[in-house]
Design a protein around this motif. Structure first.
Motif, PDB file in Angstrom:
ATOM      1  N   LEU A  21       0.824  -1.208   0.000  1.00  0.00           N
ATOM      2  CA  LEU A  21       0.000   0.000   0.000  1.00  0.00           C
ATOM      3  C   LEU A  21       0.860   1.260   0.000  1.00  0.00           C
ATOM      4  O   LEU A  21       0.471   2.289  -0.566  1.00  0.00           O
ATOM      5  CB  LEU A  21      -0.910   0.006   1.230  1.00  0.00           C
ATOM      6  N   ALA A  22       2.000   1.177   0.659  1.00  0.00           N
ATOM      7  CA  ALA A  22       2.925   2.316   0.705  1.00  0.00           C
ATOM      8  C   ALA A  22       4.330   1.786   0.943  1.00  0.00           C
ATOM      9  O   ALA A  22       4.516   0.809   1.669  1.00  0.00           O
ATOM     10  CB  ALA A  22       2.536   3.296   1.807  1.00  0.00           C
ATOM     11  N   VAL A  23       5.291   2.437   0.335  1.00  0.00           N
ATOM     12  CA  VAL A  23       6.701   2.108   0.542  1.00  0.00           C
ATOM     13  C   VAL A  23       7.477   3.413   0.653  1.00  0.00           C
ATOM     14  O   VAL A  23       7.313   4.312  -0.184  1.00  0.00           O
ATOM     15  CB  VAL A  23       7.274   1.249  -0.607  1.00  0.00           C
ATOM     16  N   VAL A  24       8.308   3.498   1.677  1.00  0.00           N
ATOM     17  CA  VAL A  24       9.112   4.700   1.896  1.00  0.00           C
ATOM     18  C   VAL A  24      10.563   4.285   2.101  1.00  0.00           C
ATOM     19  O   VAL A  24      10.862   3.430   2.941  1.00  0.00           O
ATOM     20  CB  VAL A  24       8.618   5.481   3.137  1.00  0.00           C
ATOM     21  N   LEU A  25      11.449   4.880   1.337  1.00  0.00           N
ATOM     22  CA  LEU A  25      12.883   4.681   1.518  1.00  0.00           C
ATOM     23  C   LEU A  25      13.355   5.727   2.522  1.00  0.00           C
ATOM     24  O   LEU A  25      13.265   6.932   2.273  1.00  0.00           O
ATOM     25  CB  LEU A  25      13.624   4.840   0.197  1.00  0.00           C
ATOM     26  N   ALA A  26      13.823   5.268   3.678  1.00  0.00           N
ATOM     27  CA  ALA A  26      14.150   6.185   4.773  1.00  0.00           C
ATOM     28  C   ALA A  26      15.633   6.091   5.121  1.00  0.00           C
ATOM     29  O   ALA A  26      16.439   5.522   4.379  1.00  0.00           O
ATOM     30  CB  ALA A  26      13.280   5.853   5.990  1.00  0.00           C
ATOM     31  N   VAL A 100       6.099   4.140  -3.171  1.00  0.00           N
ATOM     32  CA  VAL A 100       4.775   3.621  -3.515  1.00  0.00           C
ATOM     33  C   VAL A 100       3.751   4.344  -2.645  1.00  0.00           C
ATOM     34  O   VAL A 100       3.942   4.489  -1.437  1.00  0.00           O
ATOM     35  CB  VAL A 100       4.674   2.090  -3.266  1.00  0.00           C
ATOM     36  N   ASP A 101       2.645   4.794  -3.270  1.00  0.00           N
ATOM     37  CA  ASP A 101       1.589   5.471  -2.519  1.00  0.00           C
ATOM     38  C   ASP A 101       0.245   5.090  -3.138  1.00  0.00           C
ATOM     39  O   ASP A 101      -0.330   5.837  -3.928  1.00  0.00           O
ATOM     40  CB  ASP A 101       1.795   6.979  -2.553  1.00  0.00           C
ATOM     41  N   THR A 102      -0.251   3.919  -2.747  1.00  0.00           N
ATOM     42  CA  THR A 102      -1.496   3.411  -3.290  1.00  0.00           C
ATOM     43  C   THR A 102      -2.681   4.070  -2.586  1.00  0.00           C
ATOM     44  O   THR A 102      -2.830   3.946  -1.373  1.00  0.00           O
ATOM     45  CB  THR A 102      -1.591   1.880  -3.103  1.00  0.00           C
ATOM     46  N   GLY A 103      -3.495   4.765  -3.344  1.00  0.00           N
ATOM     47  CA  GLY A 103      -4.680   5.393  -2.775  1.00  0.00           C
ATOM     48  C   GLY A 103      -4.390   6.415  -1.699  1.00  0.00           C
ATOM     49  O   GLY A 103      -5.229   6.648  -0.819  1.00  0.00           O
ATOM     50  N   GLY A 104      -3.211   7.010  -1.724  1.00  0.00           N
ATOM     51  CA  GLY A 104      -2.868   8.039  -0.745  1.00  0.00           C
ATOM     52  C   GLY A 104      -2.459   7.500   0.615  1.00  0.00           C
ATOM     53  O   GLY A 104      -2.385   8.262   1.595  1.00  0.00           O
ATOM     54  N   ALA A 106       0.458   6.394   1.743  1.00  0.00           N
ATOM     55  CA  ALA A 106       1.718   6.963   2.227  1.00  0.00           C
ATOM     56  C   ALA A 106       1.503   8.399   2.704  1.00  0.00           C
ATOM     57  O   ALA A 106       2.060   8.821   3.731  1.00  0.00           O
ATOM     58  CB  ALA A 106       2.785   6.924   1.142  1.00  0.00           C
ATOM     59  N   GLY A 107       0.689   9.137   1.987  1.00  0.00           N
ATOM     60  CA  GLY A 107       0.423  10.507   2.383  1.00  0.00           C
ATOM     61  C   GLY A 107      -0.297  10.588   3.721  1.00  0.00           C
ATOM     62  O   GLY A 107       0.021  11.447   4.559  1.00  0.00           O
ATOM     63  N   ARG A 108      -1.249   9.686   3.958  1.00  0.00           N
ATOM     64  CA  ARG A 108      -1.964   9.685   5.236  1.00  0.00           C
ATOM     65  C   ARG A 108      -1.035   9.287   6.383  1.00  0.00           C
ATOM     66  O   ARG A 108      -1.094   9.865   7.473  1.00  0.00           O
ATOM     67  CB  ARG A 108      -3.164   8.745   5.166  1.00  0.00           C
ATOM     68  N   ALA A 109      -0.180   8.293   6.128  1.00  0.00           N
ATOM     69  CA  ALA A 109       0.777   7.890   7.167  1.00  0.00           C
ATOM     70  C   ALA A 109       1.752   9.016   7.461  1.00  0.00           C
ATOM     71  O   ALA A 109       2.103   9.277   8.627  1.00  0.00           O
ATOM     72  CB  ALA A 109       1.525   6.639   6.724  1.00  0.00           C
ATOM     73  N   ARG A 110       2.196   9.710   6.429  1.00  0.00           N
ATOM     74  CA  ARG A 110       3.124  10.828   6.639  1.00  0.00           C
ATOM     75  C   ARG A 110       2.450  11.946   7.423  1.00  0.00           C
ATOM     76  O   ARG A 110       3.072  12.544   8.314  1.00  0.00           O
ATOM     77  CB  ARG A 110       3.635  11.350   5.298  1.00  0.00           C
ATOM     78  N   ALA A 111       1.196  12.236   7.126  1.00  0.00           N
ATOM     79  CA  ALA A 111       0.490  13.299   7.844  1.00  0.00           C
ATOM     80  C   ALA A 111       0.381  12.966   9.328  1.00  0.00           C
ATOM     81  O   ALA A 111       0.574  13.829  10.186  1.00  0.00           O
ATOM     82  CB  ALA A 111      -0.902  13.500   7.243  1.00  0.00           C
ATOM     83  N   ARG A 112       0.078  11.701   9.644  1.00  0.00           N
ATOM     84  CA  ARG A 112      -0.005  11.316  11.055  1.00  0.00           C
ATOM     85  C   ARG A 112       1.371  11.388  11.711  1.00  0.00           C
ATOM     86  O   ARG A 112       1.504  11.835  12.855  1.00  0.00           O
ATOM     87  CB  ARG A 112      -0.570   9.915  11.186  1.00  0.00           C
ATOM     88  N   ALA A 113       2.399  10.945  10.982  1.00  0.00           N
ATOM     89  CA  ALA A 113       3.764  11.001  11.523  1.00  0.00           C
ATOM     90  C   ALA A 113       4.166  12.432  11.817  1.00  0.00           C
ATOM     91  O   ALA A 113       4.732  12.743  12.877  1.00  0.00           O
ATOM     92  CB  ALA A 113       4.744  10.369  10.532  1.00  0.00           C
ATOM     93  N   GLU A 114       3.883  13.339  10.903  1.00  0.00           N
ATOM     94  CA  GLU A 114       4.239  14.742  11.098  1.00  0.00           C
ATOM     95  C   GLU A 114       3.477  15.343  12.279  1.00  0.00           C
ATOM     96  O   GLU A 114       4.027  16.162  13.028  1.00  0.00           O
ATOM     97  CB  GLU A 114       3.968  15.523   9.814  1.00  0.00           C
TER      98      GLU A 114
END
Length: 248
Positions: A21-26, A100-104, A106-114
């Protein structure tokens, strides 16, 4: 940033997690700190039927750390990182490169993380701060008295870590360990954190504890000062490790 590690991460994810659903290279690769031998830190959000886990492997000759979680696992891990006052996974999502950002997702996870990172870690309980003050005071007394160079180095490590933890808490700043301890110390308080790091380095290089003691005492003064007589803690079935094992 050199494209090779990004391409390698994409190949790995496409082969092992085609439905991610989401992949982030950190980690250091995403922040520009990577060296030729740096491992790859890859965060992978998978469907709810999967398993939350951490896995280390070698892919095309490169060491890879995988942080795999479901949506429910992500909520639990975010909560655990906040409770631990580290915010590690939050930092990965907030600063990493989204692959990877399927259906947003990754964006939702990033918003919660921030949001978590902005809110900061919870404050230590007053009795925990008191115990850390007592433990740091005791360690500073040991450091001032230490003649053995190995004992001096060992106690200096205690002083560095406990003083850093008190400084993080004073500023409600995220704590760090290992290589992240100096990075986050300087972010939290460049002056006092920098003096603590310089004092520790000076002791390691010369054996002289004076700068480290002075820096740690300045931090103690922020949180109530040294604590010796008058300290009392009722046994509750748990040993508070900051004060355990460092008595003279």
């Amino acid at each position: 940033m050199h494209p090779e590690p990004i391409d390698l991460a994409r190949r790995l994810v496409q082969g092992r997690f085609p439905d991610a659903l989401a992949v982030v290279l950190a980690g250091s690769t995403a922040t520009g700190r990577a060296t030729a031998s740096s491992d790859l830190d890859i965060v992978v959000l998978i469907g709810d039927g999967g398993e939350t886990r951490r896995e280390t492997l070698r892919f095309e000759g490169r060491l890879v750390e995988l942080f795999i979680h479901t949506r429910a696992g992500l909520v639990e891990l975010f909560s655990a990182d906040v409770a631990a006052r580290r915010g590690v996974l939050q930092s990965m999502y907030a600063t990493g490169l989204v692959l990877v950002d399927t259906g947003g997702e990754a964006g939702r996870a990033r918003a919660r993380a921030e949001s978590d990172l902005r809110n900061g870690p919870p404050a230590l309980k007053p009795e925990t701060v008191e115990t850390k003050r007592y433990g740091l005071t005791d360690a500073l007394d040991d450091l001032a008295d230490a003649d053995d160079p190995f004992e001096r180095l060992a106690v200096a490590g205690v002083v560095l870590n406990v003083a850093a933890d008190l400084l993080f808490d004073h500023h409600r700043a995220w704590a760090g360990g290992g290589k992240w301890l100096p990075r986050r110390l300087l972010e939290a308080d460049g002056e006092r954190g920098g003096a603590l790091l310089q004092g520790h380095r000076h002791l390691c290089e010369t054996g002289d504890p004076v700068l480290l003691i002075d820096a740690a005492v300045r931090i103690l003064d922020l949180v109530g000062g040294p604590l010796r007589e008058g300290y009392c803690r009722t046994w509750r079935g748990v040993i508070e490790s900051v004060a355990a094992g460092i008595g003279r």
